[in-house]
Design an enzyme around this catalytic site. Sequence first.
Site, short mmCIF file in Angstrom:
data_model
loop_
_atom_site.label_atom_id
_atom_site.label_comp_id
_atom_site.label_asym_id
_atom_site.label_seq_id
_atom_site.Cartn_x
_atom_site.Cartn_y
_atom_site.Cartn_z
N LYS A 68 42.69 -4.92 39.33
CA LYS A 68 41.81 -5.92 38.43
C LYS A 68 40.28 -5.48 38.77
O LYS A 68 39.62 -5.88 39.63
CB LYS A 68 42.09 -7.53 38.87
CG LYS A 68 42.01 -8.42 37.76
CD LYS A 68 40.53 -8.14 37.37
CE LYS A 68 39.51 -8.93 38.10
NZ LYS A 68 38.02 -8.54 37.80
N GLU A 77 34.82 -6.88 35.60
CA GLU A 77 34.61 -6.93 34.12
C GLU A 77 33.22 -6.48 33.68
O GLU A 77 33.08 -6.39 32.31
CB GLU A 77 34.99 -8.32 33.65
CG GLU A 77 33.98 -9.25 34.18
CD GLU A 77 34.49 -10.00 35.60
OE1 GLU A 77 34.77 -9.24 36.43
OE2 GLU A 77 34.55 -11.50 35.67
N CYS A 127 26.79 -2.30 48.88
CA CYS A 127 27.14 -3.09 50.13
C CYS A 127 26.62 -2.51 51.40
O CYS A 127 26.55 -3.01 52.31
CB CYS A 127 28.76 -3.28 50.13
SG CYS A 127 29.55 -1.54 50.44
N GLU A 187 21.94 -12.30 50.73
CA GLU A 187 22.19 -11.07 50.06
C GLU A 187 21.58 -10.70 48.56
O GLU A 187 21.88 -11.53 47.65
CB GLU A 187 23.55 -10.57 49.97
CG GLU A 187 23.96 -9.19 49.45
CD GLU A 187 25.37 -8.72 49.32
OE1 GLU A 187 26.16 -9.85 48.94
OE2 GLU A 187 25.65 -7.84 49.70
N PHE A 245 31.51 -4.79 40.89
CA PHE A 245 30.91 -3.90 39.86
C PHE A 245 30.46 -2.56 40.42
O PHE A 245 30.09 -1.78 39.59
CB PHE A 245 29.97 -4.52 38.99
CG PHE A 245 28.63 -4.71 39.71
CD1 PHE A 245 27.68 -3.83 39.46
CD2 PHE A 245 28.37 -6.01 40.48
CE1 PHE A 245 26.55 -3.85 40.17
CE2 PHE A 245 27.10 -6.02 41.05
CZ PHE A 245 26.28 -5.16 40.92
N SER A 256 31.76 -10.18 46.84
CA SER A 256 30.86 -10.78 47.33
C SER A 256 31.55 -11.98 48.42
O SER A 256 32.69 -12.36 48.40
CB SER A 256 30.08 -12.04 46.56
OG SER A 256 30.77 -12.80 45.89
P1 NAD Z 1 31.98 -10.61 42.96
O1 NAD Z 1 32.54 -11.23 44.19
O2 NAD Z 1 31.17 -11.37 41.96
O3 NAD Z 1 33.33 -9.94 42.10
C1 NAD Z 1 34.22 -9.18 42.72
C2 NAD Z 1 35.42 -9.48 42.00
O4 NAD Z 1 35.95 -10.79 41.97
C3 NAD Z 1 35.66 -8.98 40.52
O5 NAD Z 1 36.54 -8.32 40.17
C4 NAD Z 1 35.63 -10.50 39.85
O6 NAD Z 1 36.18 -10.42 38.72
C5 NAD Z 1 36.42 -11.27 40.96
N1 NAD Z 1 35.76 -12.81 40.75
C6 NAD Z 1 34.39 -13.04 40.58
N2 NAD Z 1 34.25 -14.52 40.63
C7 NAD Z 1 35.80 -14.85 40.89
C8 NAD Z 1 36.21 -16.18 41.17
N3 NAD Z 1 35.56 -17.46 41.06
N4 NAD Z 1 37.42 -16.37 41.36
C9 NAD Z 1 38.37 -15.09 41.49
N5 NAD Z 1 37.95 -13.76 41.43
C10 NAD Z 1 36.52 -13.86 41.17
O7 NAD Z 1 31.28 -9.12 43.37
P2 NAD Z 1 30.26 -8.18 42.51
O8 NAD Z 1 29.15 -8.96 42.15
O9 NAD Z 1 31.16 -7.49 41.62
O10 NAD Z 1 29.95 -6.92 43.44
C11 NAD Z 1 29.02 -7.14 44.49
C12 NAD Z 1 29.28 -7.82 45.55
O11 NAD Z 1 30.30 -7.05 46.43
C13 NAD Z 1 28.12 -7.73 46.76
O12 NAD Z 1 28.25 -8.95 47.52
C14 NAD Z 1 28.76 -6.61 47.64
O13 NAD Z 1 28.07 -6.70 48.90
C15 NAD Z 1 30.08 -6.64 47.85
N6 NAD Z 1 30.48 -5.48 48.03
C16 NAD Z 1 31.13 -5.44 49.45
C17 NAD Z 1 31.61 -3.97 49.93
C18 NAD Z 1 32.02 -4.04 51.15
O14 NAD Z 1 32.61 -2.89 51.45
N7 NAD Z 1 31.90 -4.84 51.96
C19 NAD Z 1 31.63 -3.08 48.83
C20 NAD Z 1 31.02 -3.16 47.88
C21 NAD Z 1 30.51 -4.55 47.18
#
Ligand code: NAD
Length: 498
Positions: A173, A176, A281, A383, A149, A226
Amino acid sequence: MKTLQHWIDGKLTPLTSTRTGIVYNPAKGEASSEVLLAELDDVNTVVAVAKTAFVSWSQLSMSKRTAIMFNYRELLNQNRLELAEMISAEHGKVRADALGEVGRGIEVVDYACGIGQLLQSPRSEDVSTAVDSYTVRQAVGVVAGITPFNFPVMVPMWMFPIAIACGNTFILKPSEKDPTVSNRMAELFTEAGLPDGVLNVLHGDAVSVNGLLEHPDVDAVSFVGSTPIAKHIYTTGTQNGKRVQALGGAKNHMVVLPDADMGQAADAAVSAGYGSAGERCMAISVVVAVGDVGDRLIPEIMSRIEDLKIGPGLSEEPMDMGALVTGEHRDRVAGYIDAGVTEGATLVADGRGLEVDGHPNGFWLAATLFDHVKPNMLIYTDEIFGPVLCVVRANSYDEALELLNASPYGNGTAIFTNDGGAARHFRRNVQAGMVGVNVPIPVPMAYHSFGGWKDSLFGDTHVHGSEGVQFYTRNKVVTERWPDPHERGVNLGFPTTD
Ligand code: NAD
């Protein structure tokens, strides 16, 4: 309430999905729309569309593909503000920050406009008598991109402009939580001349993600999110025979040495700790204060925190920090502040209970600062992904480096010092993928690659830059002999280089 549909094959469609997710306006603290959540049948539909489009897109001439990339770049530039405001409306970040995100995304499109040069490969003539050999890079096929997000424009743009310029078709994808701007990015690409089916946006949750990971016609998966989900994506995707790059979470440390300029270090800590309400991030979440730095730096940080303007991301008066993305996330971050107090860290600035005039229900949290944080506390190990900055005190530079290298994460890090030798030692020995020297958020330009080490990245390649091109293409080496009318004869020996 508006219902956001999928963007498939160049148009909006509901497919078969009936489940929906709520999208919030974080500044108002209320639902603004709902988004359809795809089912497995929808995954099958979009993969079939992308697979069909791949046949002609991957064979379209490089000049035609490049011309579309340039048109897209133009349209993105014309629509920067609209895209930024779409981000702010659903993410909560302030307009200027969202504009910065859009700019960093467009830089990847700039880079992808040079795809003709990026795909050039080595050629060797006369490797054997009258035999030439050369490498070509070809598109992988159907690529899925699953994004978080916190950067709804920039992170998808780390992926799809390069994948598409290389000749792949793409299924995005997006998160959401702030999905609307993805459809607009795809619509603008169609306007730029991209054939239908080359870029598709499938909205959904774990159902669609797992469907994509298991679908035999998805060839590669790029993920950013994450760490637990990144691990799941990498394991499941590779088990299903796909190439996968999965970027995970972070806990970025900034080391401040006693010889640093304290004003500059405080500016950096506040900007990198609280920008986008800490939902980056590459945010700095830990300041490691070496020697007497803590006592000198904390008053400087506090004076800057007191001046931060917090309010709606889209207000006329420019704000420094907006609301957090959802009420649930705000409460989770506030829960970490409670835990820090219970565990005995010193709460220097408390962001809980902030009220913003005219926006009583917004998902607010002000800048929070903890001092004397210990490495066993939850606020240090987890985090938090919110506006919470922790100061850990270290007696020496060596102790600071040891602390950093013990972290399971290795995304970004920074050192603030005027000592070139110390800076060089740090950048040489710190275990992180992106290092800043007097730069708090060292996000690489599009022509370098972005990615962390350890639990911040699963897979072998970072995103964009040359590693992005590598990820979205496969090498093919051709060994070629054209019949020389003077040479004839059977030879059963293994090919040699005579
Ligand atoms: P998230 O992991 O909750 O979601 C990321 C994506 O995964 C979304 O599209 C979500 O729909 C999908 N998803 C969530 N749960 C899932 C599951 N159980 N099974 C399959 N798909 C699933 O992350 P977020 O809260 O949207 O974003 C924040 C996180 O992203 C933080 O941990 C941040 O550090 C990380 N991030 C990392 C970078 C990087 O470059 N390393 C960059 C941006 C964000």
